[in-house]
Design a protein around this motif. Structure first.
Motif, PDB file in Angstrom:
ATOM      1  N   UNK A   1       0.854  -1.188   0.000  1.00  0.00           N
ATOM      2  CA  UNK A   1       0.000   0.000   0.000  1.00  0.00           C
ATOM      3  C   UNK A   1       0.893   1.242   0.000  1.00  0.00           C
ATOM      4  N   UNK A   2       0.641   2.143  -0.926  1.00  0.00           N
ATOM      5  CA  UNK A   2       1.403   3.398  -1.006  1.00  0.00           C
ATOM      6  C   UNK A   2       0.835   4.371   0.024  1.00  0.00           C
ATOM      7  N   UNK A   3       1.710   4.971   0.812  1.00  0.00           N
ATOM      8  CA  UNK A   3       1.264   5.941   1.818  1.00  0.00           C
ATOM      9  C   UNK A   3       1.276   7.341   1.204  1.00  0.00           C
ATOM     10  N   UNK A   4       0.073   7.947   1.127  1.00  0.00           N
ATOM     11  CA  UNK A   4      -0.073   9.259   0.479  1.00  0.00           C
ATOM     12  C   UNK A   4       0.099  10.420   1.464  1.00  0.00           C
ATOM     13  N   UNK A   5      -0.052  10.141   2.760  1.00  0.00           N
ATOM     14  CA  UNK A   5       0.073  11.196   3.759  1.00  0.00           C
ATOM     15  C   UNK A   5      -0.205  10.665   5.145  1.00  0.00           C
ATOM     16  N   UNK A   6       0.018  11.521   6.133  1.00  0.00           N
ATOM     17  CA  UNK A   6      -0.125  11.117   7.537  1.00  0.00           C
ATOM     18  C   UNK A   6      -0.813  12.221   8.320  1.00  0.00           C
ATOM     19  N   UNK A   7      -1.768  11.832   9.161  1.00  0.00           N
ATOM     20  CA  UNK A   7      -2.495  12.795   9.998  1.00  0.00           C
ATOM     21  C   UNK A   7      -2.397  12.325  11.443  1.00  0.00           C
ATOM     22  N   UNK A   8      -1.990  13.208  12.340  1.00  0.00           N
ATOM     23  CA  UNK A   8      -1.903  12.840  13.766  1.00  0.00           C
ATOM     24  C   UNK A   8      -2.612  13.882  14.615  1.00  0.00           C
ATOM     25  N   UNK A   9      -3.044  13.467  15.783  1.00  0.00           N
ATOM     26  CA  UNK A   9      -3.726  14.379  16.700  1.00  0.00           C
ATOM     27  C   UNK A   9      -3.410  14.011  18.134  1.00  0.00           C
ATOM     28  N   UNK A  10      -3.143  15.005  18.975  1.00  0.00           N
ATOM     29  CA  UNK A  10      -2.939  14.795  20.408  1.00  0.00           C
ATOM     30  C   UNK A  10      -4.292  14.898  21.104  1.00  0.00           C
ATOM     31  N   UNK A  11      -4.657  13.864  21.831  1.00  0.00           N
ATOM     32  CA  UNK A  11      -5.949  13.866  22.526  1.00  0.00           C
ATOM     33  C   UNK A  11      -5.801  13.300  23.936  1.00  0.00           C
ATOM     34  N   UNK A  12      -6.729  13.680  24.801  1.00  0.00           N
ATOM     35  CA  UNK A  12      -6.748  13.099  26.154  1.00  0.00           C
ATOM     36  C   UNK A  12      -7.708  11.904  26.196  1.00  0.00           C
ATOM     37  N   UNK A  13      -8.627  11.835  25.194  1.00  0.00           N
ATOM     38  CA  UNK A  13      -9.495  10.651  25.073  1.00  0.00           C
ATOM     39  C   UNK A  13      -9.962  10.515  23.624  1.00  0.00           C
TER      40      UNK A  13
ATOM     41  N   UNK B   1     -10.568  14.554   5.633  1.00  0.00           N
ATOM     42  CA  UNK B   1     -11.440  14.420   4.450  1.00  0.00           C
ATOM     43  C   UNK B   1     -10.860  15.207   3.281  1.00  0.00           C
ATOM     44  N   UNK B   2     -10.432  16.458   3.577  1.00  0.00           N
ATOM     45  CA  UNK B   2      -9.854  17.319   2.524  1.00  0.00           C
ATOM     46  C   UNK B   2      -8.541  16.731   1.994  1.00  0.00           C
ATOM     47  N   UNK B   3      -7.701  16.239   2.903  1.00  0.00           N
ATOM     48  CA  UNK B   3      -6.403  15.674   2.494  1.00  0.00           C
ATOM     49  C   UNK B   3      -6.601  14.427   1.634  1.00  0.00           C
ATOM     50  N   UNK B   4      -7.612  13.623   1.976  1.00  0.00           N
ATOM     51  CA  UNK B   4      -7.879  12.429   1.176  1.00  0.00           C
ATOM     52  C   UNK B   4      -8.235  12.805  -0.260  1.00  0.00           C
ATOM     53  N   UNK B   5      -9.045  13.860  -0.405  1.00  0.00           N
ATOM     54  CA  UNK B   5      -9.428  14.327  -1.755  1.00  0.00           C
ATOM     55  C   UNK B   5      -8.212  14.858  -2.518  1.00  0.00           C
ATOM     56  N   UNK B   6      -7.377  15.608  -1.822  1.00  0.00           N
ATOM     57  CA  UNK B   6      -6.179  16.196  -2.460  1.00  0.00           C
ATOM     58  C   UNK B   6      -5.203  15.112  -2.938  1.00  0.00           C
ATOM     59  N   UNK B   7      -5.026  14.090  -2.129  1.00  0.00           N
ATOM     60  CA  UNK B   7      -4.015  13.058  -2.436  1.00  0.00           C
ATOM     61  C   UNK B   7      -4.580  11.914  -3.276  1.00  0.00           C
ATOM     62  N   UNK B   8      -5.914  11.909  -3.473  1.00  0.00           N
ATOM     63  CA  UNK B   8      -6.579  10.808  -4.188  1.00  0.00           C
ATOM     64  C   UNK B   8      -6.386   9.458  -3.499  1.00  0.00           C
ATOM     65  N   UNK B   9      -6.242   9.482  -2.188  1.00  0.00           N
ATOM     66  CA  UNK B   9      -6.121   8.229  -1.433  1.00  0.00           C
ATOM     67  C   UNK B   9      -7.448   7.472  -1.504  1.00  0.00           C
ATOM     68  N   UNK B  10      -7.365   6.157  -1.671  1.00  0.00           N
ATOM     69  CA  UNK B  10      -8.600   5.364  -1.750  1.00  0.00           C
ATOM     70  C   UNK B  10      -8.806   4.500  -0.500  1.00  0.00           C
ATOM     71  N   UNK B  11      -8.056   4.840   0.547  1.00  0.00           N
ATOM     72  CA  UNK B  11      -8.151   4.083   1.797  1.00  0.00           C
ATOM     73  C   UNK B  11      -7.599   4.931   2.935  1.00  0.00           C
ATOM     74  N   UNK B  12      -8.155   4.746   4.142  1.00  0.00           N
ATOM     75  CA  UNK B  12      -7.616   5.417   5.329  1.00  0.00           C
ATOM     76  C   UNK B  12      -7.322   4.337   6.368  1.00  0.00           C
ATOM     77  N   UNK B  13      -6.094   4.362   6.905  1.00  0.00           N
ATOM     78  CA  UNK B  13      -5.670   3.346   7.881  1.00  0.00           C
ATOM     79  C   UNK B  13      -5.447   4.004   9.236  1.00  0.00           C
ATOM     80  N   UNK B  14      -6.108   3.493  10.260  1.00  0.00           N
ATOM     81  CA  UNK B  14      -5.977   4.037  11.619  1.00  0.00           C
ATOM     82  C   UNK B  14      -5.013   3.177  12.436  1.00  0.00           C
TER      83      UNK B  14
END
Length: 418
Positions: free
Chosen positions: A36-48, A64-77
């Motif tokens: 799987x090609x990695x198109x980008x990475x999103x991280x967030x600091x949370x307490x819960x 959502x916006x980044x997925x459209x920009x990169x044409x990613x067809x999958x999101x992995x958590x």
């Protein structure tokens, strides 16, 4: 032509975890292991964690916006998602969503070669999917086809099955597994009766366990077909391989290569592969292989030790083999207590490792003298094979041996001790 899989990686750093960046880097490696090609990475600091979408509403919109920009067809958590979170996220992103557990399951499914490994992966996959069956419709279909799983149309097939049928299938597969496990148990009992010590290689995935095994096989002058698959990739080994190794002075041991561990290894998989990992559970000695070149090697040691503890096998004597020392500034081969710094690829430190194995596995051996009557020639042959003969002489009453033998043999043939 199948569309190239392109994914965004999403991770939440709860309470400012020390190894969060490493965990995200590992997720990237897991994705690569599934092509799987990695198109980008999103991280967030949370307490819960947010119950509905795992991440906050602002970060969700940004993703959502980044997925459209990169044409990613999958999101992995990077963590295991609940069925509701998966469904909500797929609706929000309008594409397939999988979590770390599903990704690891997909890699295991690709790597499984033997019938036992395939069954173990399928059972783990069905157990993971069971709570995700009801009301998931399209989401489940996407998950099944999303990571290149080849397990018989997992998405569509599971949509047609109700919970009862899946539970019946799990039960059926477990029965087949039990028969394979009982065969392994018979083999294990035979090995135990032989009294030959079992040494198991354990450690993080891609630390070099198979490379060490092959270096030891080579040292034993064994044929190439005795070597195991050795590849620079995650989870190259899913099936346990056992090889007999000869030590100096008529000593020998069995060496087992086991499946590697990884951070957040799904409990479905740990449970499914328990029969394979029993080679480690019944070992006389563990060799904990560490990728010393990794900046996160201490974290990998902690993950492995924690997994061993959860399996109840943290009481077995252990040698720490700090492998890939050639990629560091460390002097090698170097022995410090139960730690050995080596390079299996270069074959540097293998001799020292053999010495350490010999020292530990023969610790309870007893040195004695025996006088064997001439009509017990079979016993002399046996001791020549399984004991360390220090000297031999021929007396009027029989063959006199000065030897070091296993405690069990000493008790068995005590009548000949002089």
């Amino acid at each position: 032509m199948t569309e190239k899989q392109k994914a965004l990686l999403v991770g939440v750093n709860l309470y400012d975890q020390d190894h969060f960046q490493y965990s995200m880097m590992e997720l990237k490696n897991l994705a690569a292991a599934c092509d799987i090609e990695v198109a980008g990475e999103v991280t967030q600091n949370l307490s819960k964690i947010h119950k509905a979408h795992y991440i906050g509403s602002g970060k969700l919109q940004e993703t959502i916006e980044l997925r459209k920009e990169t044409n990613a067809n999958m999101v992995i958590f990077n963590d295991e998602l609940s069925p509701t979170q998966t469904r909500n996220l797929e609706e929000a992103f309008n594409c397939g969503v999988i979590d770390r557990t599903m990704l690891i399951l997909a890699i295991f499914e690709r790597r499984a070669k033997t019938r036992e490994a395939m069954l173990q992966v399928e059972v783990a996959h069905l157990k993971y999917m069971l709570p995700r069956i009801v009301g998931q419709g399209e989401a489940l279909g996407r998950q099944g086809g999303g990571v290149g799983l080849r397990n018989r149309g997992s998405g569509e097939t599971k949509l047609e099955l109700d919970r009862r049928k899946i539970e019946e299938k799990i039960s059926f597969l477990n029965k087949e597994l039990e028969s394979l496990v009982s065969q392994r148990e018979v083999q294990r009992n035979l090995r135990n009766k032989s009294g030959i010590p079992l040494v198991s290689l354990v450690g993080y995935t891609n630390a070099g366990k198979s490379t060490i095994m092959n270096a030891l096989v080579k040292k034993n002058n064994a044929s190439l077909d005795k070597q195991v698959l050795e590849k620079d990739m995650l989870f190259a080994t899913l099936d346990t391989s056992v090889r007999k190794m000869n030590l100096p002075k008529n000593q020998s041991f069995l060496l087992a290569d086991t499946v590697g561990f990884v951070d957040k290894l799904p409990h479905h998989l740990v449970k499914a592969f328990r029969s394979t990992l029993e080679e480690a559970a019944s070992a006389d000695l563990l060799i904990h292989v560490v990728d010393y070149s990794s900046p996160y090697y201490q974290e990998q040691i902690n993950v492995t030790n924690k997994t061993l503890e959860e399996m109840g096998i943290d009481h077995i004597p252990m040698i720490y083999a700090f492998n890939k020392a050639d990629l560091t500034d460390c002097k090698f081969p170097l022995k410090k207590g139960n730690r050995l710094y080596l390079s299996a690829k270069q074959g540097a430190g293998i001799e020292e490792l053999i010495d350490m194995i010999s020292e530990i596995t023969t610790k309870d051996h007893i040195q004695c003298e025996m006088l064997i009557p001439f009509d017990e020639g079979g016993l002399v042959s046996y001791l020549n094979q399984y004991a360390s003969i220090l000297s031999i002489s021929y007396e009027i009453e029989g063959t006199k041996l000065s030897l070091k033998c296993r405690k069990s043999d000493f008790e068995k043939y005590r009548e000949y001790v002089i």
